[in-house]
Scaffold this motif. Sequence first.
Motif, PDB file in Angstrom:
ATOM      1  N   LEU A 154       0.943  -1.214  -0.234  1.00  0.00           N
ATOM      2  CA  LEU A 154       0.259  -0.098  -0.081  1.00  0.00           C
ATOM      3  C   LEU A 154       0.816   1.140  -0.163  1.00  0.00           C
ATOM      4  CD1 LEU A 154      -3.210  -0.682   2.489  1.00  0.00           C
ATOM      5  CD2 LEU A 154      -2.987  -0.103  -0.230  1.00  0.00           C
ATOM      6  N   LEU A 155       1.639   1.244   0.947  1.00  0.00           N
ATOM      7  CA  LEU A 155       2.786   2.498   0.802  1.00  0.00           C
ATOM      8  C   LEU A 155       3.581   2.665  -0.525  1.00  0.00           C
ATOM      9  CD1 LEU A 155       4.423   1.933   4.378  1.00  0.00           C
ATOM     10  CD2 LEU A 155       2.767   3.829   3.618  1.00  0.00           C
ATOM     11  N   ALA A 193      11.121  11.593   2.268  1.00  0.00           N
ATOM     12  CA  ALA A 193      11.787  10.342   2.722  1.00  0.00           C
ATOM     13  C   ALA A 193      10.753   9.148   2.401  1.00  0.00           C
ATOM     14  CB  ALA A 193      12.111  10.345   3.963  1.00  0.00           C
ATOM     15  N   THR A 194      11.085   8.029   2.232  1.00  0.00           N
ATOM     16  CA  THR A 194      10.143   6.852   2.203  1.00  0.00           C
ATOM     17  C   THR A 194       9.371   6.256   3.321  1.00  0.00           C
ATOM     18  OG1 THR A 194      12.136   5.387   2.100  1.00  0.00           O
ATOM     19  CG2 THR A 194      11.360   6.564   0.019  1.00  0.00           C
ATOM     20  N   GLU A 195       9.416   6.893   4.580  1.00  0.00           N
ATOM     21  CA  GLU A 195       8.986   6.533   5.631  1.00  0.00           C
ATOM     22  C   GLU A 195       7.229   6.807   5.357  1.00  0.00           C
ATOM     23  OE1 GLU A 195      11.326   8.276   5.965  1.00  0.00           O
ATOM     24  OE2 GLU A 195      13.045   7.246   7.278  1.00  0.00           O
ATOM     25  N   ALA A 196       6.352   5.799   6.181  1.00  0.00           N
ATOM     26  CA  ALA A 196       5.046   5.709   5.821  1.00  0.00           C
ATOM     27  C   ALA A 196       4.442   7.237   6.168  1.00  0.00           C
ATOM     28  CB  ALA A 196       4.439   4.920   6.655  1.00  0.00           C
ATOM     29  N   GLU A 197       4.765   7.987   7.380  1.00  0.00           N
ATOM     30  CA  GLU A 197       4.357   9.237   7.253  1.00  0.00           C
ATOM     31  C   GLU A 197       4.600  10.244   6.392  1.00  0.00           C
ATOM     32  OE1 GLU A 197       5.105  10.568  11.579  1.00  0.00           O
ATOM     33  OE2 GLU A 197       4.048   9.038  12.387  1.00  0.00           O
ATOM     34  N   ILE A 314      12.796   1.926  -5.289  1.00  0.00           N
ATOM     35  CA  ILE A 314      12.116   2.510  -4.303  1.00  0.00           C
ATOM     36  C   ILE A 314      10.816   1.793  -3.738  1.00  0.00           C
ATOM     37  CG2 ILE A 314      11.313   4.498  -3.135  1.00  0.00           C
ATOM     38  CD1 ILE A 314      13.494   6.290  -4.464  1.00  0.00           C
ATOM     39  N   MET A 315      10.225   1.638  -5.061  1.00  0.00           N
ATOM     40  CA  MET A 315       8.862   0.938  -5.156  1.00  0.00           C
ATOM     41  C   MET A 315       9.195  -0.307  -4.524  1.00  0.00           C
ATOM     42  SD  MET A 315       5.954   2.328  -5.975  1.00  0.00           S
ATOM     43  CE  MET A 315       5.263   1.059  -6.558  1.00  0.00           C
ATOM     44  N   SER A 316      10.172  -1.425  -5.138  1.00  0.00           N
ATOM     45  CA  SER A 316      10.438  -2.352  -4.598  1.00  0.00           C
ATOM     46  C   SER A 316      10.862  -2.776  -3.051  1.00  0.00           C
ATOM     47  CB  SER A 316      11.550  -3.210  -5.501  1.00  0.00           C
ATOM     48  OG  SER A 316      11.244  -3.150  -6.683  1.00  0.00           O
ATOM     49  N   ALA A 317      11.539  -1.660  -2.897  1.00  0.00           N
ATOM     50  CA  ALA A 317      11.980  -1.662  -1.143  1.00  0.00           C
ATOM     51  C   ALA A 317      10.645  -1.393  -0.402  1.00  0.00           C
ATOM     52  CB  ALA A 317      12.926  -0.485  -0.988  1.00  0.00           C
ATOM     53  N   LEU A 318       9.748  -0.650  -0.930  1.00  0.00           N
ATOM     54  CA  LEU A 318       8.690  -0.412  -0.097  1.00  0.00           C
ATOM     55  C   LEU A 318       7.748  -1.442  -0.023  1.00  0.00           C
ATOM     56  CD1 LEU A 318       7.848   3.149  -1.133  1.00  0.00           C
ATOM     57  CD2 LEU A 318       8.310   2.286   1.066  1.00  0.00           C
ATOM     58  N   ALA A 319       7.428  -2.220  -1.196  1.00  0.00           N
ATOM     59  CA  ALA A 319       6.470  -3.134  -1.421  1.00  0.00           C
ATOM     60  C   ALA A 319       7.285  -4.423  -0.649  1.00  0.00           C
ATOM     61  CB  ALA A 319       6.274  -3.491  -2.706  1.00  0.00           C
ATOM     62  N   GLY A 320       8.446  -4.811  -0.538  1.00  0.00           N
ATOM     63  CA  GLY A 320       9.185  -5.896   0.032  1.00  0.00           C
ATOM     64  C   GLY A 320       9.195  -7.117  -1.035  1.00  0.00           C
ATOM     65  N   GLU A 321       9.156  -6.735  -2.297  1.00  0.00           N
ATOM     66  CA  GLU A 321       9.111  -7.686  -3.170  1.00  0.00           C
ATOM     67  C   GLU A 321       9.607  -6.861  -4.724  1.00  0.00           C
ATOM     68  OE1 GLU A 321       5.252  -9.192  -4.065  1.00  0.00           O
ATOM     69  OE2 GLU A 321       4.627  -7.502  -4.810  1.00  0.00           O
ATOM     70  N   PRO A 322      10.041  -7.636  -5.583  1.00  0.00           N
ATOM     71  CA  PRO A 322      10.372  -7.055  -6.655  1.00  0.00           C
ATOM     72  C   PRO A 322       9.399  -6.469  -7.577  1.00  0.00           C
ATOM     73  CG  PRO A 322      11.398  -9.086  -6.509  1.00  0.00           C
ATOM     74  CD  PRO A 322      10.498  -9.022  -5.585  1.00  0.00           C
ATOM     75  N   VAL A 323       9.312  -5.037  -7.890  1.00  0.00           N
ATOM     76  CA  VAL A 323       8.212  -4.543  -8.861  1.00  0.00           C
ATOM     77  C   VAL A 323       8.559  -4.229 -10.223  1.00  0.00           C
ATOM     78  CG1 VAL A 323       6.779  -2.440  -8.907  1.00  0.00           C
ATOM     79  CG2 VAL A 323       7.316  -3.478  -6.428  1.00  0.00           C
ATOM     80  N   SER A 324       8.023  -4.820 -11.336  1.00  0.00           N
ATOM     81  CA  SER A 324       8.103  -4.700 -12.453  1.00  0.00           C
ATOM     82  C   SER A 324       8.432  -3.425 -13.018  1.00  0.00           C
ATOM     83  CB  SER A 324       7.158  -5.402 -13.225  1.00  0.00           C
ATOM     84  OG  SER A 324       7.419  -5.252 -14.724  1.00  0.00           O
ATOM     85  N   ARG A 325       9.557  -3.225 -13.768  1.00  0.00           N
ATOM     86  CA  ARG A 325       9.730  -1.841 -14.455  1.00  0.00           C
ATOM     87  C   ARG A 325       9.372  -1.763 -15.559  1.00  0.00           C
ATOM     88  NH1 ARG A 325      13.665  -3.666 -11.096  1.00  0.00           N
ATOM     89  NH2 ARG A 325      15.239  -1.981 -10.074  1.00  0.00           N
ATOM     90  N   GLY A 326       8.582  -2.900 -16.375  1.00  0.00           N
ATOM     91  CA  GLY A 326       7.878  -2.755 -17.716  1.00  0.00           C
ATOM     92  C   GLY A 326       6.659  -2.231 -17.704  1.00  0.00           C
ATOM     93  N   ALA A 327       6.238  -1.800 -18.883  1.00  0.00           N
ATOM     94  CA  ALA A 327       4.838  -1.013 -19.035  1.00  0.00           C
ATOM     95  C   ALA A 327       4.097  -1.698 -18.853  1.00  0.00           C
ATOM     96  CB  ALA A 327       5.126  -0.128 -20.338  1.00  0.00           C
ATOM     97  N   GLY A 328       4.076  -3.014 -19.238  1.00  0.00           N
ATOM     98  CA  GLY A 328       2.800  -4.084 -19.271  1.00  0.00           C
ATOM     99  C   GLY A 328       2.191  -3.808 -20.453  1.00  0.00           C
ATOM    100  N   GLU A 329       0.969  -4.483 -20.360  1.00  0.00           N
ATOM    101  CA  GLU A 329       0.073  -4.619 -21.507  1.00  0.00           C
ATOM    102  C   GLU A 329      -0.573  -3.191 -21.714  1.00  0.00           C
ATOM    103  OE1 GLU A 329      -3.418  -5.058 -23.828  1.00  0.00           O
ATOM    104  OE2 GLU A 329      -3.446  -4.735 -21.915  1.00  0.00           O
ATOM    105  N   LEU A 330      -0.949  -2.636 -22.897  1.00  0.00           N
ATOM    106  CA  LEU A 330      -1.376  -1.285 -23.291  1.00  0.00           C
ATOM    107  C   LEU A 330      -2.555  -1.081 -23.758  1.00  0.00           C
ATOM    108  CD1 LEU A 330       2.127  -0.245 -25.002  1.00  0.00           C
ATOM    109  CD2 LEU A 330       1.530  -0.030 -22.703  1.00  0.00           C
ATOM    110  N   ARG A 331      -3.443  -2.222 -23.466  1.00  0.00           N
ATOM    111  CA  ARG A 331      -5.026  -2.065 -23.900  1.00  0.00           C
ATOM    112  C   ARG A 331      -5.522  -0.590 -23.395  1.00  0.00           C
ATOM    113  NH1 ARG A 331      -7.742  -5.408 -26.830  1.00  0.00           N
ATOM    114  NH2 ARG A 331      -6.171  -6.956 -26.130  1.00  0.00           N
ATOM    115  N   ASN A 332      -5.438  -0.619 -21.908  1.00  0.00           N
ATOM    116  CA  ASN A 332      -5.972   0.396 -21.158  1.00  0.00           C
ATOM    117  C   ASN A 332      -5.464   1.750 -21.605  1.00  0.00           C
ATOM    118  OD1 ASN A 332      -7.550  -1.384 -19.294  1.00  0.00           O
ATOM    119  ND2 ASN A 332      -5.380  -2.050 -18.771  1.00  0.00           N
ATOM    120  N   LEU A 333      -4.104   1.955 -21.852  1.00  0.00           N
ATOM    121  CA  LEU A 333      -3.607   3.104 -22.371  1.00  0.00           C
ATOM    122  C   LEU A 333      -4.134   3.652 -23.601  1.00  0.00           C
ATOM    123  CD1 LEU A 333      -1.599   5.344 -22.051  1.00  0.00           C
ATOM    124  CD2 LEU A 333       0.161   3.974 -23.024  1.00  0.00           C
TER     125      LEU A 333
END
Length: 358
Positions: A154-155, A193-197, A314-333
């Motif tokens: 969530l953070l 900073a990347t703290e929750a608050e 930073i996203m991966s560190a916050l999420a506690g898991e690797p977060v993809s750097r790819g744009a992904g499927e573009l149908r919605n865009l």
Amino acid sequence: MRLAEDLLPKRSPDGESCEGTVLRFSGEETGAGGKIARSGGKVLLVFSGDDPAFVEAALSPRAISLVFDGDCLPLFSMPDGVSRVLASGEGDLLRAARYFAEIRGVPCTLYPSHPALEGCLEERGKVLIGGEPADAPLAAAEEIVWDREAPGPLLAEGYARCLLARLAALEGAALSRFSGKEGEEMEAEFPVATEAEEIVLANFRQRKRERGGFPVGEGTALAALLKERGEKYPFWRAYLQLSALYAAFFEKGKPRRYFTPDYRKRAENAGGAVFSVPTPEEYVLRAMTLERIRAPFARAAAAISDEREERAKIMSALAGEPVSRGAGELRNLKILPERAPEGLSALIRDFGLMEWEL
């Protein structure tokens, strides 16, 4: 053109306010049970059914609880003795509770389940009443209470929502130029900073700016589409897709002189969305404007796009898991111009540059 981040001295954000609404961080005195104990009369609890603290508080003899199903109408079947509203959930639920509080004239406290704080500060918002969408006035909440123990994913998304605000600043400035205005330089709030608050505080300040007229941006519409399709990190994926789109458009986007998008077919593919077609005069003026503003906007868009690797870490560190750097499927865009007809992607569509094959 320069897009700056607001670098503010780090401090405790507890107690910051906006138009009478105070941001608090969870503690014994801010919990739902404590609020009920200190309130007179009946207290209405509105939640999605998966908040343990609200489930426990609903056992109080002074509490009336309602599990929100997306529509405001059941709220108005509550008895007249309700003296306060406590609401826990995402934006649609919070707007519904604030609409009820506005109509009944009672105070409300919000416990948002997402650090983006959507639905917490707008003066008006879209709600569903008896199955019909309406633009409704929303009461100013007395307090927004954020749970310090919120999970990492969530953070991470709260952080990504701040990234989208930076894109909204770029988009808003560009749209001002395309509409014939000079457009002032805009700065989006960003966590120091990347703290929750700090992440929640940056979102609170940005929602406050949006209340005052700062552009929300089409990124939120794209994130909503991605969320509907089951994307785990919709704000992050929207940031990746739009930052790439804007960088490519300003660097080398050329209007297709002899091509007209099939507006009707595009609208049908987007679920029957509305659309507008620019006049020849508007088209020519926009094409001339693009060449005039291309260089500074290309630099600004490239600067944001070039940060994606750093932001992904930073996203991966916050999420506690690797977060993809790819744009992904573009149908919605591809259907975003019809879902956000006032956004920059709609103008890119008008130039014939949103017609890639899926």
